[in-house]
Design a protein around this motif. Structure first.
Motif, PDB file in Angstrom:
ATOM      1  N   LEU A  20       0.833  -1.200   0.000  1.00  0.00           N
ATOM      2  CA  LEU A  20       0.000   0.000   0.000  1.00  0.00           C
ATOM      3  C   LEU A  20       0.866   1.249   0.000  1.00  0.00           C
ATOM      4  O   LEU A  20       1.966   1.269   0.541  1.00  0.00           O
ATOM      5  CB  LEU A  20      -0.912   0.001   1.234  1.00  0.00           C
ATOM      6  N   GLU A  24      -2.269   6.598  -2.084  1.00  0.00           N
ATOM      7  CA  GLU A  24      -3.425   5.851  -2.573  1.00  0.00           C
ATOM      8  C   GLU A  24      -4.565   5.863  -1.564  1.00  0.00           C
ATOM      9  O   GLU A  24      -5.725   5.665  -1.928  1.00  0.00           O
ATOM     10  CB  GLU A  24      -3.025   4.404  -2.862  1.00  0.00           C
ATOM     11  N   LEU A  25      -4.238   6.084  -0.301  1.00  0.00           N
ATOM     12  CA  LEU A  25      -5.232   5.998   0.769  1.00  0.00           C
ATOM     13  C   LEU A  25      -5.585   7.362   1.341  1.00  0.00           C
ATOM     14  O   LEU A  25      -6.253   7.453   2.373  1.00  0.00           O
ATOM     15  CB  LEU A  25      -4.697   5.091   1.889  1.00  0.00           C
ATOM     16  N   GLY A  38       5.763   0.983   1.454  1.00  0.00           N
ATOM     17  CA  GLY A  38       4.416   0.801   1.982  1.00  0.00           C
ATOM     18  C   GLY A  38       4.125   1.644   3.207  1.00  0.00           C
ATOM     19  O   GLY A  38       4.855   2.584   3.545  1.00  0.00           O
ATOM     20  N   ARG A  79      -7.054  -3.425   2.960  1.00  0.00           N
ATOM     21  CA  ARG A  79      -7.752  -3.772   1.720  1.00  0.00           C
ATOM     22  C   ARG A  79      -7.573  -5.248   1.376  1.00  0.00           C
ATOM     23  O   ARG A  79      -7.250  -5.618   0.240  1.00  0.00           O
ATOM     24  CB  ARG A  79      -7.275  -2.885   0.571  1.00  0.00           C
TER      25      ARG A  79
END
Length: 287
Positions: A20, A24-25, A38, A79
């Motif tokens: 991740l 993106e989050l 990450g 996720r």
């Protein structure tokens, strides 16, 4: 390489964090070089709505008594897929007496009716795979497509051993690395269901010792159930085949799965499969 649940839990969570990215989050990226790719633990804990200490205890496997609410929150933040979420639950919560694995699990047996079903499906390559990717039963066309399982010692009738340790498999699959990655991911999922099975530990040790590609694939911590998909084969007798597959789990033994290949009507692969069936009837015995 027997699965230690606490160690496996930590490695699994770290591998999921590593894939991740903060941007993106919707997390701020303050720049600077990260020691590892990450999310950081603190970022993951914030996304999950748990304290950093609580998440660290989970990732370090200090206890296996986390609530469903905490595990669900972590699964959402990471996720995780449904398969990955189930794997997290198996690793992070204590087993009930009903779930506790036997020592060792009993040998698997295929019912005579299922063997007759395989033999009756003469135009479809089909086989039954059990724990540790052992091939328990097959029909003649599956033997013609993959390998003559009946000519192998029982111990060698194993998909992971064949894919990673048999040189012939590398030329059979057009995308051997993709197939190998899928087999390792399926084996990890199965090993998570039976972490105390000594046969699993022996198989993992053998594969790790004999195949650098297995060590690489295993380190990815991928999980994949055998449900449906497709592979391209480069068969030495009939050439290239593009085949799908569908998997059916047996209700009374979910550790057994019947895998049947499919082919598109009127395709070159259907013609090749028919030629393979003719060759198999002339060259191979019934399983």
């Amino acid at each position: 390489m027997a699965l230690d649940r606490r160690a496996e839990l930590g490695e699994f969570l770290r591998s999921r964090r590593a894939r991740l990215r903060p941007e993106e989050l919707g997390l701020p990226d303050y720049g600077g070089r990260r020691r590892v790719p990450g999310l950081r633990r603190e970022e993951l804990a914030r996304l999950a709505g748990v304290s950093v200490d609580h998440y660290v205890r989970l990732e370090q496997g200090r206890t296996l008594h986390f609530s469903e609410a905490v595990l669900d929150a972590v699964a959402r933040a990471l996720r995780l897929t449904a398969v990955e979420r189930d794997h997290l639950y198996r690793l992070a919560r204590p087993w009930s007496d009903a779930e506790r694995p036997e020592e060792p699990p009993p040998s698997q047996r295929v019912r005579p009716g299922l063997r007759r079903l395989l033999d009756s499906a003469a135009d479809v390559p089909a086989y039954i795979v059990g724990r540790n990717t052992d091939v328990l039963a097959w029909n003649r066309l599956a033997a013609a497509l993959i390998t003559d399982f009946g000519a192998l010692p029982h111990r060698q009738r194993n998909l992971a051993r064949l894919v990673f340790l048999d040189e012939g498999m590398r030329s059979l699959y057009a995308d051997w690395r993709g197939k190998a990655s899928d087999v390792a991911a399926y084996l990890r999922l199965d090993a998570g269901r039976h972490p105390d099975d000594p046969r699993t530990a022996a198989l993992l040790d053998e594969l790790a010792a004999g195949s650098p590609e297995f060590r690489e694939a295993w380190a990815e911590h991928r999980l994949k159930d055998k449900t449906h998909g497709r592979y391209r084969y480069r068969h030495p007798v009939v050439g290239e085949l593009d085949l799908g597959f569908e998997t059916l789990r047996l209700p009374d033994d979910p550790d057994q799965a019947l895998v049947a290949h499919t082919v598109e009507e009127g395709s070159p692969s259907q013609t090749a499969l028919r030629l393979l069936a003719t060759w198999a009837r002339e060259s191979l015995p019934v399983s």
